[in-house]
Design a protein around this motif. Structure first.
Motif, PDB file in Angstrom:
ATOM      1  N   PHE A 129     -41.466  50.414  48.000  1.00  0.00           N
ATOM      2  CA  PHE A 129     -41.236  51.773  48.235  1.00  0.00           C
ATOM      3  C   PHE A 129     -42.248  52.811  47.547  1.00  0.00           C
ATOM      4  CE2 PHE A 129     -39.129  55.785  46.204  1.00  0.00           C
ATOM      5  CZ  PHE A 129     -38.497  56.304  47.455  1.00  0.00           C
ATOM      6  N   THR A 130     -42.644  52.587  46.390  1.00  0.00           N
ATOM      7  CA  THR A 130     -43.667  53.692  45.894  1.00  0.00           C
ATOM      8  C   THR A 130     -45.136  53.581  46.434  1.00  0.00           C
ATOM      9  OG1 THR A 130     -44.529  52.205  44.159  1.00  0.00           O
ATOM     10  CG2 THR A 130     -42.335  53.759  43.318  1.00  0.00           C
ATOM     11  N   LYS A 131     -45.133  52.932  47.536  1.00  0.00           N
ATOM     12  CA  LYS A 131     -46.408  52.909  48.371  1.00  0.00           C
ATOM     13  C   LYS A 131     -46.180  53.791  49.611  1.00  0.00           C
ATOM     14  CE  LYS A 131     -48.863  48.769  46.865  1.00  0.00           C
ATOM     15  NZ  LYS A 131     -49.385  47.316  47.459  1.00  0.00           N
ATOM     16  N   ARG A 132     -44.908  54.094  49.750  1.00  0.00           N
ATOM     17  CA  ARG A 132     -44.484  54.913  51.108  1.00  0.00           C
ATOM     18  C   ARG A 132     -44.255  56.341  50.837  1.00  0.00           C
ATOM     19  NH1 ARG A 132     -39.811  50.775  53.061  1.00  0.00           N
ATOM     20  NH2 ARG A 132     -40.967  48.706  53.215  1.00  0.00           N
ATOM     21  N   MET A 133     -44.981  57.255  51.890  1.00  0.00           N
ATOM     22  CA  MET A 133     -44.551  58.626  51.832  1.00  0.00           C
ATOM     23  C   MET A 133     -43.032  58.802  52.141  1.00  0.00           C
ATOM     24  SD  MET A 133     -46.701  61.474  53.553  1.00  0.00           S
ATOM     25  CE  MET A 133     -47.970  61.577  52.331  1.00  0.00           C
ATOM     26  N   PHE A 175     -50.789  54.105  54.729  1.00  0.00           N
ATOM     27  CA  PHE A 175     -50.753  53.490  53.105  1.00  0.00           C
ATOM     28  C   PHE A 175     -51.286  52.330  52.744  1.00  0.00           C
ATOM     29  CE2 PHE A 175     -46.337  55.287  54.528  1.00  0.00           C
ATOM     30  CZ  PHE A 175     -46.732  56.894  54.627  1.00  0.00           C
ATOM     31  N   ASP A 176     -51.164  52.092  51.434  1.00  0.00           N
ATOM     32  CA  ASP A 176     -51.837  50.971  50.991  1.00  0.00           C
ATOM     33  C   ASP A 176     -50.986  49.574  51.127  1.00  0.00           C
ATOM     34  OD1 ASP A 176     -52.912  48.966  49.432  1.00  0.00           O
ATOM     35  OD2 ASP A 176     -52.035  49.596  47.439  1.00  0.00           O
ATOM     36  N   THR A 177     -51.483  49.243  52.362  1.00  0.00           N
ATOM     37  CA  THR A 177     -50.799  48.025  53.033  1.00  0.00           C
ATOM     38  C   THR A 177     -51.521  47.218  53.987  1.00  0.00           C
ATOM     39  OG1 THR A 177     -48.821  47.574  54.301  1.00  0.00           O
ATOM     40  CG2 THR A 177     -49.872  49.167  55.207  1.00  0.00           C
ATOM     41  N   ILE A 229     -60.018  56.663  59.233  1.00  0.00           N
ATOM     42  CA  ILE A 229     -58.684  56.324  58.288  1.00  0.00           C
ATOM     43  C   ILE A 229     -58.438  57.282  57.418  1.00  0.00           C
ATOM     44  CG2 ILE A 229     -57.609  54.492  56.955  1.00  0.00           C
ATOM     45  CD1 ILE A 229     -59.319  52.359  58.197  1.00  0.00           C
ATOM     46  N   ALA A 230     -57.318  58.094  57.393  1.00  0.00           N
ATOM     47  CA  ALA A 230     -56.854  58.589  56.416  1.00  0.00           C
ATOM     48  C   ALA A 230     -55.959  57.759  55.424  1.00  0.00           C
ATOM     49  CB  ALA A 230     -55.881  59.637  56.636  1.00  0.00           C
ATOM     50  N   SER A 231     -56.378  57.338  54.350  1.00  0.00           N
ATOM     51  CA  SER A 231     -55.791  56.245  53.541  1.00  0.00           C
ATOM     52  C   SER A 231     -54.728  56.953  52.460  1.00  0.00           C
ATOM     53  CB  SER A 231     -56.683  55.093  52.982  1.00  0.00           C
ATOM     54  OG  SER A 231     -56.072  54.407  52.083  1.00  0.00           O
ATOM     55  N   ILE A 232     -53.562  56.910  52.498  1.00  0.00           N
ATOM     56  CA  ILE A 232     -52.536  57.603  51.371  1.00  0.00           C
ATOM     57  C   ILE A 232     -51.959  56.838  50.440  1.00  0.00           C
ATOM     58  CG2 ILE A 232     -50.551  58.931  51.217  1.00  0.00           C
ATOM     59  CD1 ILE A 232     -50.902  59.615  54.357  1.00  0.00           C
ATOM     60  N   TRP A 233     -52.290  57.224  49.089  1.00  0.00           N
ATOM     61  CA  TRP A 233     -51.971  56.496  48.055  1.00  0.00           C
ATOM     62  C   TRP A 233     -51.014  57.113  46.961  1.00  0.00           C
ATOM     63  CZ3 TRP A 233     -54.306  51.443  46.885  1.00  0.00           C
ATOM     64  CH2 TRP A 233     -55.259  51.191  47.796  1.00  0.00           C
ATOM     65  N   PHE A 240     -41.145  61.020  41.710  1.00  0.00           N
ATOM     66  CA  PHE A 240     -42.101  60.657  43.085  1.00  0.00           C
ATOM     67  C   PHE A 240     -43.441  61.474  43.156  1.00  0.00           C
ATOM     68  CE2 PHE A 240     -42.017  58.354  47.203  1.00  0.00           C
ATOM     69  CZ  PHE A 240     -43.051  57.402  46.805  1.00  0.00           C
ATOM     70  N   LYS A 241     -43.674  62.193  42.065  1.00  0.00           N
ATOM     71  CA  LYS A 241     -44.569  63.166  42.521  1.00  0.00           C
ATOM     72  C   LYS A 241     -45.924  62.712  43.159  1.00  0.00           C
ATOM     73  CE  LYS A 241     -43.340  66.435  38.943  1.00  0.00           C
ATOM     74  NZ  LYS A 241     -43.835  67.273  37.768  1.00  0.00           N
ATOM     75  N   CYS A 242     -46.287  61.384  42.788  1.00  0.00           N
ATOM     76  CA  CYS A 242     -47.520  60.921  43.383  1.00  0.00           C
ATOM     77  C   CYS A 242     -47.498  60.965  44.996  1.00  0.00           C
ATOM     78  CB  CYS A 242     -47.645  59.392  42.980  1.00  0.00           C
ATOM     79  SG  CYS A 242     -46.369  58.367  43.386  1.00  0.00           S
ATOM     80  N   MET A 243     -46.473  61.034  45.385  1.00  0.00           N
ATOM     81  CA  MET A 243     -46.400  60.833  46.871  1.00  0.00           C
ATOM     82  C   MET A 243     -45.754  62.423  47.492  1.00  0.00           C
ATOM     83  SD  MET A 243     -47.521  58.582  49.072  1.00  0.00           S
ATOM     84  CE  MET A 243     -47.689  56.791  49.425  1.00  0.00           C
ATOM     85  N   ARG A 244     -44.849  62.836  46.962  1.00  0.00           N
ATOM     86  CA  ARG A 244     -44.220  64.261  47.137  1.00  0.00           C
ATOM     87  C   ARG A 244     -45.325  65.475  47.004  1.00  0.00           C
ATOM     88  NH1 ARG A 244     -39.080  63.572  48.279  1.00  0.00           N
ATOM     89  NH2 ARG A 244     -37.841  61.521  47.391  1.00  0.00           N
TER      90      ARG A 244
END
Length: 329
Positions: A178-182, A246-248, A261-265, A308-312
């Motif tokens: 979950f914490t890898k997903r926006m 995402f990181d996948t 690639i726009a890689s989102i972490w 969940f600020k790292c994604m939000r």
């Protein structure tokens, strides 16, 4: 030192870690004259090496370690390359007695980096860390991207609606944790700002997420999550004008096709594992600097802090701008 004639390379999991072994296998095959290269992995990841011309034989982990070790002994290898470096591979090396070269995981430094939230590891990509293991054999980095070989010839007309066949952005919305997903709402917001055809990619586990995003974002967004096989998804990645992910594993596989690639972490950071985009012309690594990040090496089922600020708090505009600057559809 006599150069080996028959080598077994070992890496059991996961998708991303295995895809980054492909430059090692390629370099071994191309730089050691006449060498026979085999690869051992779990059955679930066989697709990564099926059809790879640099592998002479693919071995799959059996139900028991004894059976796997028996097969290894029967093959008569004169060299093992251990790119997993765990207890199971240690037992294999001990019980076969074959000369081996092992990837240094630097487990303690990784653990301290995570706990102290300080980057104690040098910013070296995982591919280069793997290659260091085979450097004693005279192997050098050929500075080429990772490899993935599609299993079939696919057609966009069979996989996408007509509205998306002339060009699209691939948005990989799946990830193991979950914490890898926006959050879906941010994905919707990015898709609306792109204002271009978008194909959502991921497995059946995020099919409902894809349905929500497509319904909220409008007709320019097509949900392919859970609708295609992995190999078909890779084909769609290869034909995209740009990828957001995402990181996948699928995001990492995209690097084989030199797609922007726009890689989102989120809760994880690429520096810890050395898995930032490798040998591609255009990439963006998006993440926010907050005191609680990273909270995990591999991702968690929920944010430990609840916010969940790292994604939000990831800047959506930088992602939209990156895609817009790199590829006009």
């Amino acid at each position: 030192m006599q150069l080996p004639k028959k080598i077994l390379v070992i890496r059991f999991s996961s998708m991303g870690d295995i895809i980054y072994t492909t430059p090692v296998v390629r370099c071994l095959k191309q730089q050691l004259p006449g060498v026979e290269v085999h690869f051992l992995t779990k059955p679930a990841f066989r697709y990564i090496y099926e059809g790879n011309p640099y592998v002479d034989k693919l071995l799959l982990l059996k139900d028991t370690l004894d059976a796997t070790i028996k097969e290894i002994k029967n093959e008569g290898y004169d060299c093992l390359v251990d790119l997993h470096s765990n207890l199971r591979t240690a037992i294999i090396k001990f019980r076969t007695g074959i000369r081996s070269y092992t990837y240094d995981k630097q487990t303690i430094k990784k653990w301290l980096s995570l706990k102290l939230r300080k980057q104690l590891l040098p910013p070296v990509h995982l591919v280069d860390r793997y290659l260091k293991a085979v450097a004693p054999l005279g192997i050098k980095n050929d500075n080429k991207p990772i490899d993935y070989f599609l299993k079939h010839n696919y057609s966009l007309t069979d996989l996408l609606p007509a509205t998306h066949q002339d060009g699209y952005i691939g948005f990989i919305i799946g990830a193991a944790h979950f914490t890898k997903r926006m959050p879906n709402e941010k994905i919707v917001s990015i898709c609306r700002q792109l204002n271009k055809p978008v194909v959502l990619l991921g497995g059946k586990d995020v099919k409902d997420n894809g349905v929500f995003v497509a319904e909220q974002a409008g007709d320019l967004v097509y949900n392919a999550c859970g609708m295609t096989s992995l190999d078909e998804s890779v084909f769609l990645v290869s034909k995209a004008k740009a990828i957001i992910g995402f990181d996948t594993g699928l995001t990492h596989i995209a690097e084989a096709f030199n797609v922007p690639i726009a890689s989102i972490w989120g809760s994880t950071i690429p520096e810890l594992l050395g898995v930032q985009p490798y040998k591609i012309d255009h990439s963006l690594v998006a993440g926010v600097s907050i005191s609680c990040r990273p909270c995990s090496k591999y991702g968690l089922a929920a944010c430990p802090k609840g916010h969940f600020k790292c994604m939000r708090e990831i800047d959506e505009r930088q992602i939209v701008d990156f895609v817009g600057e790199r590829q006009a559809i």
